[in-house]
Scaffold this active site. Structure first.
Site, PDB file in Angstrom:
ATOM      1  CB  CYS A  30      -3.510   0.706  -2.220  1.00 26.01           C
ATOM      2  SG  CYS A  30      -3.601   2.456  -2.631  1.00 26.01           S
ATOM      3  CG  ASN A  31      -9.908   1.061  -2.010  1.00 22.94           C
ATOM      4  OD1 ASN A  31     -10.867   0.384  -2.315  1.00 22.94           O
ATOM      5  ND2 ASN A  31      -9.445   1.095  -0.762  1.00 22.94           N
ATOM      6  CG  HIS A  87      -4.514   5.055   4.914  1.00 16.56           C
ATOM      7  ND1 HIS A  87      -4.144   4.508   3.715  1.00 16.56           N
ATOM      8  CD2 HIS A  87      -3.369   5.570   5.466  1.00 16.56           C
ATOM      9  CE1 HIS A  87      -2.837   4.680   3.529  1.00 16.56           C
ATOM     10  NE2 HIS A  87      -2.345   5.324   4.580  1.00 16.56           N
ATOM     11  CE1 TYR A 138       2.395   5.462  -3.304  1.00 17.06           C
ATOM     12  CE2 TYR A 138       1.053   3.676  -4.176  1.00 17.06           C
ATOM     13  CZ  TYR A 138       2.278   4.156  -3.754  1.00 17.06           C
ATOM     14  OH  TYR A 138       3.379   3.334  -3.785  1.00 17.06           O
ATOM     15  N   GLY A 139      -3.229   9.076  -3.182  1.00 19.12           N
ATOM     16  CA  GLY A 139      -4.531   9.549  -3.682  1.00 19.12           C
ATOM     17  C   GLY A 139      -4.550  10.971  -4.175  1.00 19.12           C
ATOM     18  CG  ASP A 180      -1.807   1.214   1.325  1.00 21.94           C
ATOM     19  OD1 ASP A 180      -2.286   1.673   0.262  1.00 21.94           O
ATOM     20  OD2 ASP A 180      -2.037   1.744   2.433  1.00 21.94           O
ATOM     21  CB  SER A 181       0.164   4.827  -0.337  1.00 26.18           C
ATOM     22  OG  SER A 181      -0.885   4.886   0.606  1.00 26.18           O
ATOM     23  CD  GLU A 220       0.959   6.434   5.755  1.00 28.99           C
ATOM     24  OE1 GLU A 220       2.176   6.319   5.892  1.00 28.99           O
ATOM     25  OE2 GLU A 220       0.202   5.470   5.568  1.00 28.99           O
ATOM     26  CB  CYS A 236      -9.204   5.182   1.528  1.00 23.82           C
ATOM     27  SG  CYS A 236      -7.483   5.425   2.028  1.00 23.82           S
TER      28      CYS A 236
END
Ligand code: DGL
Length: 258
Positions: A74-75, A186, A43-44, A11-12, A153, A184
């Site tokens: 990760c979507n 997260h 990333y988004g 994932d990011s 994060e 997402c």
């Protein structure tokens, strides 16, 4: 972990750990290597080309290290790069994650469902065609949440600044919606905080569907492990700070099913 026969998950950043938790619970004998690209998160809010490059590079590195399957946890990266990764590695099972619109629409037909996701996920054709399939059944309200994944994060999820950010994003939807899709990876880590604002409404994420699909693909490829002992989980990150791996372990222990 021998550098073979493991499943690579990326994932990011920390978000993919919400998927990893479900993968390890449904496939407890498999070994997993989780790679968080926290040095490049989020990333988004990048361009699609940037996310494609980062995602293809990460998948390639996991496969070079010996991954027998790759999960794009990760979507945003799934929408941007899953097809490219599958084309580049046709013999490796590559499983992505998408916003859990389908289970939400089945459980809440004719209701209003808020779809929280990164700006990029909601702009992509992949999301648009997914939403179009369920539009007649239910009312989907897309809500881009810039800054939210980046804030998650950082950890410290009960701090006032995060609640304030959520309050700003969600205040217009209090008592207006019947459920939330966490689009997402997260966001499952802040379910409790979202409920503080929206109340006790159903929430849907893609973790269970991703784990089911991974099992199916491994079975199909005859690649499920036959080990009987519990599998191992290794964390790695592009952010070369030892504290980052401790943060990943904290997220791995955090509750996401509340
Ligand atoms: N966790 C990711 C997702 O599911 C991306 C968050 C980000 O880096 O913007 O979309």
């Amino acid at each position: 972990m021998t550098e073979e026969d493991f499943i690579g998950v990326f994932d990011s950043g920390v978000g993919g750990i919400s998927i990893l938790k479900e993968l390890t619970s449904q496939l407890p004998n498999e070994d997993f290597l989780f790679f968080g690209d926290s040095a490049n998160a989020p990333y988004g809010e990048k361009t699609i080309e940037q996310v494609q490059k980062l995602s293809c590079d990460l998948a390639g590195r996991l496969i070079d290290r010996g991954a027998k399957a790759v999960v794009i946890a990760c979507n945003t990266a799934t929408g941007a790069a899953a097809r490219m990764i599958r084309e580049a590695y046709p013999s490796i099972p590559v499983v992505g994650v998408e916003p859990a619109v389908k289970p939400a629409a089945m459980i809440l037909p004719k209701k209003k469902i808020l779809v929280m996701a990164t700006p990029m996920t909601l702009q992509q054709n992949k999301y648009r065609s997914l939403a179009a399939r369920f539009d007649a059944q239910t009312t989907l309200i897309p809500l881009a949440c810039p800054g939210l994944a980046a804030r998650i994060e950082e950890g410290e999820l009960d701090q006032a600044d995060l609640l304030e950010m959520l309050e700003q994003l969600l205040r217009g939807y209090v008592n207006q919606i019947d459920g939330v899709v966490l689009g997402c990876t997260h966001y499952p880590f802040i379910k409790k905080q979202i409920r503080k604002i929206l109340g006790d409404i159903p929430m849907f994420d893609g973790a269970a569907g991703t784990a089911k699909e991974l099992r199916r693909r491994l079975e199909e490829a005859k690649a499920l492990t036959d080990r009987k002992e519990p599998g191992r989980v290794i964390f790695d990150s592009s952010k070369k700070d030892p504290k980052e791996l401790l943060l990943y372990e904290d997220f791995f222990r955090a509750e996401t099913t509340v």
